[in-house]
Design a protein around this motif. Sequence first.
Motif, PDB file in Angstrom:
ATOM      1  N   LYS A 324       0.852  -1.186   0.000  1.00 34.26           N
ATOM      2  CA  LYS A 324       0.000   0.000   0.000  1.00 34.26           C
ATOM      3  C   LYS A 324       0.889   1.237   0.000  1.00 34.26           C
ATOM      4  O   LYS A 324       2.018   1.215   0.506  1.00 34.26           O
ATOM      5  CB  LYS A 324      -0.957   0.014   1.190  1.00 34.26           C
ATOM      6  N   LEU A 325       0.371   2.309  -0.585  1.00 39.56           N
ATOM      7  CA  LEU A 325       1.100   3.558  -0.730  1.00 39.56           C
ATOM      8  C   LEU A 325       0.523   4.580   0.241  1.00 39.56           C
ATOM      9  O   LEU A 325      -0.701   4.741   0.328  1.00 39.56           O
ATOM     10  CB  LEU A 325       0.984   4.061  -2.170  1.00 39.56           C
ATOM     11  N   LEU A 353       7.926  14.193  -2.626  1.00 34.17           N
ATOM     12  CA  LEU A 353       8.209  12.760  -2.658  1.00 34.17           C
ATOM     13  C   LEU A 353       8.659  12.252  -1.292  1.00 34.17           C
ATOM     14  O   LEU A 353       8.380  11.106  -0.921  1.00 34.17           O
ATOM     15  CB  LEU A 353       9.286  12.472  -3.710  1.00 34.17           C
ATOM     16  N   GLU A 354       9.339  13.104  -0.530  1.00 33.09           N
ATOM     17  CA  GLU A 354       9.828  12.681   0.781  1.00 33.09           C
ATOM     18  C   GLU A 354       8.691  12.457   1.783  1.00 33.09           C
ATOM     19  O   GLU A 354       8.923  11.936   2.872  1.00 33.09           O
ATOM     20  CB  GLU A 354      10.814  13.715   1.335  1.00 33.09           C
ATOM     21  N   ASP A 355       7.457  12.839   1.429  1.00 23.77           N
ATOM     22  CA  ASP A 355       6.302  12.611   2.301  1.00 23.77           C
ATOM     23  C   ASP A 355       5.618  11.266   2.024  1.00 23.77           C
ATOM     24  O   ASP A 355       4.683  10.901   2.734  1.00 23.77           O
ATOM     25  CB  ASP A 355       5.274  13.735   2.128  1.00 23.77           C
ATOM     26  N   PHE A 356       6.068  10.547   0.985  1.00 24.03           N
ATOM     27  CA  PHE A 356       5.435   9.288   0.593  1.00 24.03           C
ATOM     28  C   PHE A 356       6.232   8.092   1.115  1.00 24.03           C
ATOM     29  O   PHE A 356       7.467   8.110   1.129  1.00 24.03           O
ATOM     30  CB  PHE A 356       5.348   9.181  -0.935  1.00 24.03           C
ATOM     31  N   THR A 357       5.494   7.049   1.523  1.00 24.48           N
ATOM     32  CA  THR A 357       6.126   5.786   1.914  1.00 24.48           C
ATOM     33  C   THR A 357       5.398   4.627   1.243  1.00 24.48           C
ATOM     34  O   THR A 357       4.211   4.722   0.909  1.00 24.48           O
ATOM     35  CB  THR A 357       6.095   5.574   3.440  1.00 24.48           C
ATOM     36  N   LEU A 358       6.119   3.534   1.059  1.00 22.58           N
ATOM     37  CA  LEU A 358       5.552   2.285   0.546  1.00 22.58           C
ATOM     38  C   LEU A 358       5.648   1.249   1.653  1.00 22.58           C
ATOM     39  O   LEU A 358       6.732   0.992   2.178  1.00 22.58           O
ATOM     40  CB  LEU A 358       6.322   1.813  -0.689  1.00 22.58           C
ATOM     41  N   GLN A 359       4.502   0.664   2.016  1.00 23.90           N
ATOM     42  CA  GLN A 359       4.479  -0.379   3.040  1.00 23.90           C
ATOM     43  C   GLN A 359       4.194  -1.714   2.369  1.00 23.90           C
ATOM     44  O   GLN A 359       3.227  -1.840   1.609  1.00 23.90           O
ATOM     45  CB  GLN A 359       3.420  -0.067   4.096  1.00 23.90           C
ATOM     46  N   THR A 360       5.049  -2.705   2.641  1.00 23.86           N
ATOM     47  CA  THR A 360       4.923  -4.013   1.983  1.00 23.86           C
ATOM     48  C   THR A 360       4.942  -5.138   3.014  1.00 23.86           C
ATOM     49  O   THR A 360       5.452  -4.980   4.131  1.00 23.86           O
ATOM     50  CB  THR A 360       6.066  -4.233   0.977  1.00 23.86           C
ATOM     51  N   ARG A 361       4.384  -6.272   2.604  1.00 22.90           N
ATOM     52  CA  ARG A 361       4.412  -7.495   3.414  1.00 22.90           C
ATOM     53  C   ARG A 361       4.658  -8.671   2.480  1.00 22.90           C
ATOM     54  O   ARG A 361       4.059  -8.759   1.407  1.00 22.90           O
ATOM     55  CB  ARG A 361       3.095  -7.682   4.156  1.00 22.90           C
ATOM     56  N   GLY A 362       5.547  -9.569   2.895  1.00 17.54           N
ATOM     57  CA  GLY A 362       5.894 -10.698   2.043  1.00 17.54           C
ATOM     58  C   GLY A 362       7.014 -10.324   1.085  1.00 17.54           C
ATOM     59  O   GLY A 362       7.729  -9.340   1.279  1.00 17.54           O
ATOM     60  N   LYS A 363       7.157 -11.118   0.022  1.00 20.78           N
ATOM     61  CA  LYS A 363       8.203 -10.855  -0.963  1.00 20.78           C
ATOM     62  C   LYS A 363       7.628 -10.014  -2.097  1.00 20.78           C
ATOM     63  O   LYS A 363       6.766 -10.478  -2.849  1.00 20.78           O
ATOM     64  CB  LYS A 363       8.771 -12.172  -1.493  1.00 20.78           C
ATOM     65  N   VAL A 364       8.136  -8.788  -2.186  1.00 16.83           N
ATOM     66  CA  VAL A 364       7.607  -7.811  -3.140  1.00 16.83           C
ATOM     67  C   VAL A 364       8.764  -7.244  -3.960  1.00 16.83           C
ATOM     68  O   VAL A 364       9.836  -6.961  -3.416  1.00 16.83           O
ATOM     69  CB  VAL A 364       6.862  -6.673  -2.417  1.00 16.83           C
ATOM     70  N   THR A 365       8.530  -7.096  -5.251  1.00 16.84           N
ATOM     71  CA  THR A 365       9.510  -6.456  -6.133  1.00 16.84           C
ATOM     72  C   THR A 365       8.984  -5.091  -6.568  1.00 16.84           C
ATOM     73  O   THR A 365       7.881  -4.993  -7.113  1.00 16.84           O
ATOM     74  CB  THR A 365       9.783  -7.312  -7.382  1.00 16.84           C
ATOM     75  N   VAL A 366       9.763  -4.059  -6.286  1.00 19.08           N
ATOM     76  CA  VAL A 366       9.425  -2.705  -6.747  1.00 19.08           C
ATOM     77  C   VAL A 366      10.071  -2.532  -8.117  1.00 19.08           C
ATOM     78  O   VAL A 366      11.300  -2.519  -8.244  1.00 19.08           O
ATOM     79  CB  VAL A 366       9.937  -1.634  -5.769  1.00 19.08           C
ATOM     80  N   GLU A 367       9.242  -2.422  -9.152  1.00 25.96           N
ATOM     81  CA  GLU A 367       9.762  -2.390 -10.517  1.00 25.96           C
ATOM     82  C   GLU A 367      10.057  -0.973 -11.005  1.00 25.96           C
ATOM     83  O   GLU A 367      11.126  -0.695 -11.548  1.00 25.96           O
ATOM     84  CB  GLU A 367       8.755  -3.056 -11.465  1.00 25.96           C
ATOM     85  N   LYS A 368       9.106  -0.077 -10.812  1.00 17.98           N
ATOM     86  CA  LYS A 368       9.253   1.258 -11.400  1.00 17.98           C
ATOM     87  C   LYS A 368       8.473   2.272 -10.577  1.00 17.98           C
ATOM     88  O   LYS A 368       7.485   1.929  -9.919  1.00 17.98           O
ATOM     89  CB  LYS A 368       8.739   1.249 -12.847  1.00 17.98           C
TER      90      LYS A 368
END
Length: 374
Positions: A324-325, A353-368
């Motif tokens: 989730k973003l 951009l410095e105010d945004f975060t990406l929260q992940t769970r499990g194995k995730v690939t950030v492509e672009k």
Amino acid sequence: MRKILLPCAIATNLLLSPNIFAAEQKRFDFNYHQPSQPQQRERLVQHVNDDVYGEKVFKIKKMFNLGSMQHKHKKLVKLIVFADAYGPRAKTRMIINKRPSGQVVHMDQFESKFVFKIPEHQSSLDGELRSLQLEMRGRIYVQKIVAVLKEESRIQTITEDMWETYQGQNTIAVKRVLKLRQHQGKKLAFIEIEGDSARGGGKAQLHIDGYPVGPSQTLAKFGSTLRFKVPAHVAALGEGIGSVQIKLKGNIYIESISAGLKDSRRGGHQQPRSHSEVVDMDLSGNQTVLLSDLVSQLTPRQLRRPLKSVSITVSSKRNRGKAKLCVSGVCSQVEDLSTMSTVITEQSFGQALEDFTLQTRGKVTVEKIKFIFQ
């Protein structure tokens, strides 16, 4: 004796056009067509007249209504607090966007004026400065608070605090004080000083290469900002300018001196409207990542530019990843990821951009990652 007759049109021009040699005059006269410069800074005054016992927070944006339309496209330069402190433990700190900014100011009992400068990258009232508070502790009587605003501009402003008193006739070497040698190739747009004079009669004048630029200006008794506009035909720094000086006359106190710099190329540098970048980063477990840490091709200034939207492309090799973003603590819905690429988009309301975060769970690939600037 022979008479030389001139054609009527030429004779008329010579008689009626005293500026026929204006092109030559412009080359040597710094005062050529020097327009008057309106005041560029705006001072808002709030009379508080309040006692602080223990602890109190002043919400500055609400106090001055800085979120209103009349302050669009403006920056908050600084706050000036007029207050009397009683006891050695009185102190104030500034909180910007819910985080402490700068050092804690210990309020001296023998001082009554305290200045809090807003960091340049957080000063825009169009999005960068989301909240601003002054937190005071101790026993303090607050007389008034002054907010100093200025219009947003593409001109880069550099400022140096002076806190100097001058008597009689004196000269400030502007190039040395502001280290203008570090800005070779830039053109001077203006020189500005802040200060006052003992009886309101102190004079200041800008000189370039020994020549006065425009008329002298008078410093008021209770503080003023004087701006000296530099004509456009003056050469760029390092390409012909020798000396830049402010000549002073009288009993004068100078608080600060500033210079406005602009690109010498016509039209200046155009900022990109959007940016995309291949990331190709693998994350595992529960992760919270700043989006500013995922990009490598932007300058610090671009990282702070307000955005319209952010899109991030992610996938999961084992079909078990989630992502989730979030922007400023507000998150999109959780996306269940698969081996197919998923694009998550979040709108921005002036955040960087410095105010945004990406929260992940499990194995995730950030492509672009892709974002659009305001």
